[in-house]
Scaffold this active site. Sequence first.
Site, mmCIF file in Angstrom:
data_model
loop_
_atom_site.group_PDB
_atom_site.id
_atom_site.type_symbol
_atom_site.label_atom_id
_atom_site.label_comp_id
_atom_site.label_asym_id
_atom_site.label_seq_id
_atom_site.Cartn_x
_atom_site.Cartn_y
_atom_site.Cartn_z
ATOM 1 N N LYS A 191 0.731 -1.395 -0.053
ATOM 2 C CA LYS A 191 0.050 0.039 0.032
ATOM 3 C C LYS A 191 0.890 1.297 0.090
ATOM 4 O O LYS A 191 1.546 1.627 0.991
ATOM 5 C CB LYS A 191 -0.997 0.094 1.118
ATOM 6 C CG LYS A 191 -1.963 1.278 1.060
ATOM 7 C CD LYS A 191 -2.604 1.763 2.469
ATOM 8 C CE LYS A 191 -1.911 2.741 3.064
ATOM 9 N NZ LYS A 191 -1.684 4.111 2.045
ATOM 10 N N SER A 245 5.620 6.641 10.478
ATOM 11 C CA SER A 245 5.809 7.592 11.578
ATOM 12 C C SER A 245 5.805 6.537 12.888
ATOM 13 O O SER A 245 5.272 5.454 12.792
ATOM 14 C CB SER A 245 4.617 8.538 11.923
ATOM 15 O OG SER A 245 3.498 7.873 11.961
ATOM 16 N N GLY A 249 3.511 3.477 13.516
ATOM 17 C CA GLY A 249 4.240 1.996 13.704
ATOM 18 C C GLY A 249 3.912 1.419 15.163
ATOM 19 O O GLY A 249 3.663 0.134 15.125
ATOM 20 N N GLU A 266 10.324 0.753 10.231
ATOM 21 C CA GLU A 266 11.308 1.804 9.888
ATOM 22 C C GLU A 266 10.478 3.285 10.339
ATOM 23 O O GLU A 266 9.622 3.548 9.606
ATOM 24 C CB GLU A 266 11.776 1.719 8.452
ATOM 25 C CG GLU A 266 12.397 0.695 8.042
ATOM 26 C CD GLU A 266 13.793 0.470 8.539
ATOM 27 O OE1 GLU A 266 14.283 1.575 8.853
ATOM 28 O OE2 GLU A 266 14.512 -0.516 8.278
ATOM 29 N N CYS A 300 13.554 10.623 7.026
ATOM 30 C CA CYS A 300 13.445 10.258 8.148
ATOM 31 C C CYS A 300 14.726 10.516 8.894
ATOM 32 O O CYS A 300 14.776 10.795 10.235
ATOM 33 C CB CYS A 300 13.113 8.690 8.277
ATOM 34 S SG CYS A 300 14.247 7.980 7.080
ATOM 35 N N GLU A 399 10.021 15.405 15.760
ATOM 36 C CA GLU A 399 10.372 15.335 14.451
ATOM 37 C C GLU A 399 9.330 16.370 13.560
ATOM 38 O O GLU A 399 8.011 16.268 13.810
ATOM 39 C CB GLU A 399 10.222 13.791 13.879
ATOM 40 C CG GLU A 399 10.443 13.740 12.225
ATOM 41 C CD GLU A 399 10.069 12.366 11.818
ATOM 42 O OE1 GLU A 399 8.971 11.810 12.064
ATOM 43 O OE2 GLU A 399 11.063 11.902 10.992
HETATM 44 P P1 NAP Z 1 2.505 7.840 8.412
HETATM 45 O O1 NAP Z 1 1.571 8.972 8.722
HETATM 46 O O2 NAP Z 1 3.077 6.796 9.531
HETATM 47 O O3 NAP Z 1 2.042 7.094 7.156
HETATM 48 C C1 NAP Z 1 2.937 5.884 6.623
HETATM 49 C C2 NAP Z 1 2.135 5.108 5.911
HETATM 50 O O4 NAP Z 1 1.094 4.307 6.793
HETATM 51 C C3 NAP Z 1 1.154 5.547 4.763
HETATM 52 O O5 NAP Z 1 0.783 4.682 3.800
HETATM 53 C C4 NAP Z 1 -0.265 5.797 5.447
HETATM 54 O O6 NAP Z 1 -1.245 5.811 4.975
HETATM 55 C C5 NAP Z 1 -0.223 4.287 6.287
HETATM 56 N N1 NAP Z 1 -1.231 4.609 7.437
HETATM 57 C C6 NAP Z 1 -1.414 5.667 8.378
HETATM 58 N N2 NAP Z 1 -2.189 5.141 9.216
HETATM 59 C C7 NAP Z 1 -2.326 3.783 9.420
HETATM 60 C C8 NAP Z 1 -3.071 2.852 9.969
HETATM 61 N N3 NAP Z 1 -3.648 3.318 11.258
HETATM 62 N N4 NAP Z 1 -2.934 1.682 9.821
HETATM 63 C C9 NAP Z 1 -1.983 1.122 8.727
HETATM 64 N N5 NAP Z 1 -1.325 2.019 7.879
HETATM 65 C C10 NAP Z 1 -1.339 3.149 8.348
HETATM 66 O O7 NAP Z 1 3.971 8.540 7.879
HETATM 67 P P2 NAP Z 1 4.129 9.615 6.746
HETATM 68 O O8 NAP Z 1 3.622 10.859 7.264
HETATM 69 O O9 NAP Z 1 3.516 9.013 5.563
HETATM 70 O O10 NAP Z 1 5.615 9.517 6.575
HETATM 71 C C11 NAP Z 1 6.313 10.441 7.274
HETATM 72 C C12 NAP Z 1 7.127 9.346 8.563
HETATM 73 O O11 NAP Z 1 7.569 8.257 7.954
HETATM 74 C C13 NAP Z 1 8.320 10.022 9.258
HETATM 75 O O12 NAP Z 1 8.051 9.943 10.621
HETATM 76 C C14 NAP Z 1 9.436 9.549 8.813
HETATM 77 O O13 NAP Z 1 10.395 9.650 9.678
HETATM 78 C C15 NAP Z 1 9.017 8.101 8.545
HETATM 79 N N6 NAP Z 1 10.211 7.570 7.698
HETATM 80 C C16 NAP Z 1 11.153 6.629 8.018
HETATM 81 C C17 NAP Z 1 11.824 5.907 7.110
HETATM 82 C C18 NAP Z 1 12.846 5.047 7.639
HETATM 83 O O14 NAP Z 1 13.617 4.494 7.085
HETATM 84 N N7 NAP Z 1 13.194 4.903 9.054
HETATM 85 C C19 NAP Z 1 11.765 6.418 5.866
HETATM 86 C C20 NAP Z 1 10.863 7.548 5.479
HETATM 87 C C21 NAP Z 1 9.981 7.812 6.308
HETATM 88 P P3 NAP Z 1 -1.660 7.274 4.405
HETATM 89 O O15 NAP Z 1 -0.825 7.668 3.270
HETATM 90 O O16 NAP Z 1 -3.142 7.048 3.903
HETATM 91 O O17 NAP Z 1 -1.654 8.145 5.608
#
Ligand code: NAP
Length: 496
Positions: A191, A245, A249, A266, A300, A399
């Site tokens: 997804k 996030s 996670g 991650e 990230c 963050e």
């Molecule tokens: P996010 O809001 O956590 O969303 C990530 C993914 O999870 C999206 O596909 C999101 O769908 C989905 N999601 C949201 N709520 C969910 C739920 N309840 N159940 C299952 N899936 C769900 O994060 P983001 O704002 O897209 O990305 C930014 C974050 O990613 C930052 O915290 C960043 O640090 C982290 N990140 C980490 C790495 C690493 O390698 N450690 C790499 C890149 C990014 P939607 O798009 O519909 O919300």
Amino acid sequence: MTQMHQVLPTVQEFVHRNHMHYIHGQWVPSVSGQMMDDENPSTREVLTRVARGREEDVHQAVQAARKAFQHQDWQQLNPNAKGVLLWRLADLMDQHLVELAQLDSLDMGMPLRQAQYGTVPMAIDHMRYMAGWATKIEGSTIPVSAGKFFNYTMRQPVGVVGAIIPWNFPLLMAVWKLGPALASGCTIVLKPAEQSPLSVLRLAELITEAKFPPGVINIVTGYGPEAGAALVAHPDVNKVAFTGSTEVGKSIMHKAAERMARVSLELGGKSPNIICADANLKRAISGSMLGIFMNQGEVCSAGSRVYVAKEIYNQALEQMSEYARRLKVGQPLDPRTQMGPVVSAEQYQRVLDYIESARQEGASVVAGGDQMPEAGPGFYIQPTIFSNVQDNMTIAREEIFGPVVAVMPFDDIEEVVVRANTSPYGLAAGVWTENVRTAHYLAHRLDAGTVWVNAYHVYDAAAPWGGFKESGFGREMGHYALELYTEVKDVWINLQ
Ligand code: NAP
Ligand code: MG
């Protein structure tokens, strides 16, 4: 305002298509028939519409992945043939590199030159690196003392993988999961993030062209709480691979625990970047500014807490401000652009709120600090640098995921180690010094999955990636990634 004349005709045609789910090698509409808007962050216009998947769509995709996992076309495909498939997909990605780069740039605001010369080539390298692993997943023989036995291990694919990825590096994040999952013999339902599904949908066409058996890779687009949550909850998903996030996670880990699904996470970061008094200042400044402003700070591992030795603090701050002021912020498809808009209205507001909170809490703006309408109608924010930041201020702890950095002085190494490690996160860290002892000492002491010395934001398919503490667990990339997608089986043969 539309930027469609700036992209290849194939990209124009692709963007305007009716985007559906990719299930069992076919394009399938949502059961509900519903669609969602996908926006271009540099114009705030709707770019296209994409199927809004829910539980029933996820169920179809998981069923297709399960069937493919058990099907002889995949089960009995020898490792060499799997490697060839992955390599063929990498070749196709290479042939369509500019298209894929333009799609990521249009969809989430990444500067085209970064996409074209950085992240898309990195995704291709990663696919090739993992193609090589398909033939090298080995077990071991174990000298047991329990009697006359021959004991050996093998690694078997974990099964159906549910992969959920964020919007900041759409294609790269997908490939970080697809590569090792496929090399290990798993099948997958992916997804993408709601804000940036296009490059992954284009990748699906290349997957068909590469002739993967149907159902081995499936893509369901949709919102996190709907499609994402359904994937995590599905009883037939053996492993959830999540990048996003820390907050989401944690909720995924809870849900997966109910049926003991394997999980790798991650997550976010608040990475410290330490500039010592003996650093090569010119390199340290440009490296540290890349460390925060690359991809609009939507990384990230962004080096969002910069600690500078107090002897050189004023000089460093001045040079950083100069760098931020010169940074070319603008339309992502313009090849001169170094920084684009942030991804969405929500992210825009979030970053501006953090800037405001920093002001309220007493920090001083030394560069930027505002929105940037002169760069275009999109979600543009000035590259922003704060001084007078205390460790307990919100911008030093949370963050931001935007182009905002806190620059703080330090007195000595022991002090900066404690301050750097006083964070719930532990993804990455940077160190700038010409002293080899200081370099190794800090590399040992910092709580981070990756430490860069005299560099920032370098990545390689062969080098492991992942976090300490609340930045998650499991390592993507390198041979470590294969551990996330395989189970170890131990076999005892009685020799008596
Ligand atoms: P996010 O809001 O956590 O969303 C990530 C993914 O999870 C999206 O596909 C999101 O769908 C989905 N999601 C949201 N709520 C969910 C739920 N309840 N159940 C299952 N899936 C769900 O994060 P983001 O704002 O897209 O990305 C930014 C974050 O990613 C930052 O915290 C960043 O640090 C982290 N990140 C980490 C790495 C690493 O390698 N450690 C790499 C890149 C990014 P939607 O798009 O519909 O919300
Ligand atoms: Mg978009």
